[in-house]
Design an enzyme around this catalytic site. Structure first.
Site, mmCIF file in Angstrom:
data_model
loop_
_atom_site.group_PDB
_atom_site.id
_atom_site.type_symbol
_atom_site.label_atom_id
_atom_site.label_comp_id
_atom_site.label_asym_id
_atom_site.label_seq_id
_atom_site.Cartn_x
_atom_site.Cartn_y
_atom_site.Cartn_z
ATOM 1 C CB CYS A 222 -0.823 -0.299 1.384
ATOM 2 S SG CYS A 222 -1.604 1.835 1.368
ATOM 3 C CB CYS A 304 -19.771 23.976 -10.947
ATOM 4 S SG CYS A 304 -21.455 23.921 -12.629
#
Length: 487
Positions: A222, A304
């Protein structure tokens, strides 16, 4: 005197067979495939979810058990010591069947290529009672000398010093004989026999464990900071694995940040190019642009790309500054880069300028979505604070508002995929497949922006409308991955 190579002793006595271990499946949350419990067993995730990936998160003891089973299997089949089996496995990426095949075909050649035996016949061992060590030039009794299969004799003190120096430099499984130009490796049992200090033995075993894991194609450390987990999977693919301990998500095949649909080799090239051209691209990193209608300076404070000027209320696209009202049908043109069909006939200067223009087109969109992800995290925190106020005021419960957090999580998931479509498109050859990819990319981008707009105005957005938009966005993402993810 002692020769460390014994090809027939210490082999396991019990019968063993080499076999692959099955792994449990750790899937991402499924937002949309809500079915009855009776139908769950009939669904094959590998066919419905392009990112489906079976893997296990293992601790050190579990990994050692898995490695030891393979070592014992090979040791039994070839009748060799476990220590030599580890050398063979390390040099052949733990492919037991391949090693057995080579051993039966030409055992001597296998041992030489794996650096267990020397390429030439070693000289006969000295029968003298006293020997002069070539390193320390001290005459000592013969019983204090040791050698590998190459028969190069050195005293025990020099072996110990040699091993400790190598281990302190981070070398373990690659420690070789001290003789000049000798490539024979020192097996694990030979090294441990000469290391008496517990701290040095522990350090050596830590390094060998790391080497074994790194050389095993089915194992991956990991990449999370100081995380001890090792991910195991028999599917050696560029799929997303998420650590059960630190929750780090990464690509199992290369260990980098998950990057679907872009291939491992392509994302490495892209990141290298971004690092090399970072100064060239600095000017596009600004956070402000002028409104295309009233020209007032606007700062992007949300994820956005559907912008609304706070001064004149004009709706426009942050990326191309086009009118958003007609942007829905034209979004394909906004995300696509128009190749110059005659660029091959232009001058070298023009070609270089066109290449930079193309790179900046994709880099700007790549970087924009990266920044949008961070801005949307801030939006989520603001949303969390407002919902907390509502709950405290008795306006619904946390369960009532949970769909907003599900929507925000899905938005991040979709935008993350969209970000990694730009390196993919940058390196694609011009043709029908690229046109299809850019069409789907544009459709996904349009739906993501619609979802982002609705989430930023969540308190005034109808829940049914928002959930419908979530469904559309996820289906666009899944469709693109099914068509272009290299599975």
């Amino acid at each position: 005197m002692e020769n460390a190579i014994n090809l027939s002793s210490q082999a396991p006595e019990s019968d063993m067979e080499c076999s692959d271990n099955d792994n449990d499946c750790f899937d991402d949350d499924d937002y949309y495939n809500i079915v009855d419990d009776s139908e769950i067993e009939q669904i094959d995730p590998s066919k419905t979810d392009p990112e489906n990936f079976k893997y296990d998160c293992l601790g050190e003891e579990q990994v050692e058990r898995l490695l030891n089973e393979t070592v014992e299997c090979l040791s039994y089949n070839l009748k060799i010591t476990p220590s030599l089996a580890k050398v063979l496995l390390l040099s052949h990426q733990w492919r037991v069947n391949k090693i057995i095949e080579k051993f039966r075909k030409d055992a001597s050649e296998l041992l030489i290529s794996s650096r267990i035996k020397p390429p030439v016949t070693p000289p006969s061992l000295s029968l003298s009672r006293y020997i002069t060590c070539p390193v320390c030039v001290v005459v000592q009794p013969a019983e204090k000398f040791f050698s590998l299969s190459c028969s190069h004799m050195f005293c025990k003190d020099c072996w110990v010093t040699h091993f400790e120096v190598q281990i302190n430099q981070g070398i373990s499984t690659a420690i070789s004989c001290m003789a000049r130009d000798c490539v024979v490796l020192a097996p694990e049992d030979f090294v441990l026999k000469h290391l008496s200090r517990p701290s040095m033995r522990e350090k050596y075993q830590q390094f060998t464990f790391q080497d074994y894991v790194k050389s095993h194609p089915e194992l991956r450390f990991c990449p999370g900071p100081n995380c001890p987990i090792v991910v195991h999977s028999t599917e050696i693919r560029a799929k997303r694995a998420t650590c059960s301990n630190c929750k780090t998500a990464f690509c199992f095949q290369c260990g980098m940040d998950y990057h679907a649909p872009t291939e491992c080799s392509i994302i490495k090239k892209w990141l290298t190019k971004c690092a090399d051209d970072s100064e060239t691209a600095n000017y596009i990193s600004a956070h402000t642009k002028d409104c295309p209608k009233c020209h007032i300076c606007i700062e992007k404070n949300g994820g956005c790309n559907h912008m609304q000027c706070y001064n004149c209320k004009h709706d426009f696209c942050w990326m191309c500054l086009g009118d958003w009202k007609s942007h829905g049908s034209e979004y394909y043109e906004c995300s696509r880069y128009r190749e110059n069909p005659n660029i091959a006939h232009e001058s070298a200067h023009t070609q270089a300028r066109e290449a930079l223009k193309k790179y900046l087109h994709y880099y700007e969109r790549w970087e924009n979505h990266s920044k949008s992800l961070k801005l949307e995290e801030q939006t989520l925190e603001k949303l969390r604070a407002r919902i907390n106020q509502k709950v405290m005021a008795g306006v619904g419960t946390w369960i009532d508002w949970q769909y907003l957090f599900t929507a925000a999580s899905l938005l991040a998931k979709c935008r993350y995929t969209l970000q990694y479509t730009y390196p993919y498109a940058y390196y694609m050859d011009v043709g029908p497949r690229k046109e299809l990819f850019e069409y789907q990319q544009a459709q996904l981008e349009a739906e993501i922006e619609n979802l982002s707009w609705k989430i930023e105005r969540a308190e005034t957005t109808d829940r049914g409308d928002l959930e419908n938009q979530m469904d559309i966005a996820e289906k666009r993402r899944t469709t693109l991955l099914k068509d272009f993810l290299d599975v």
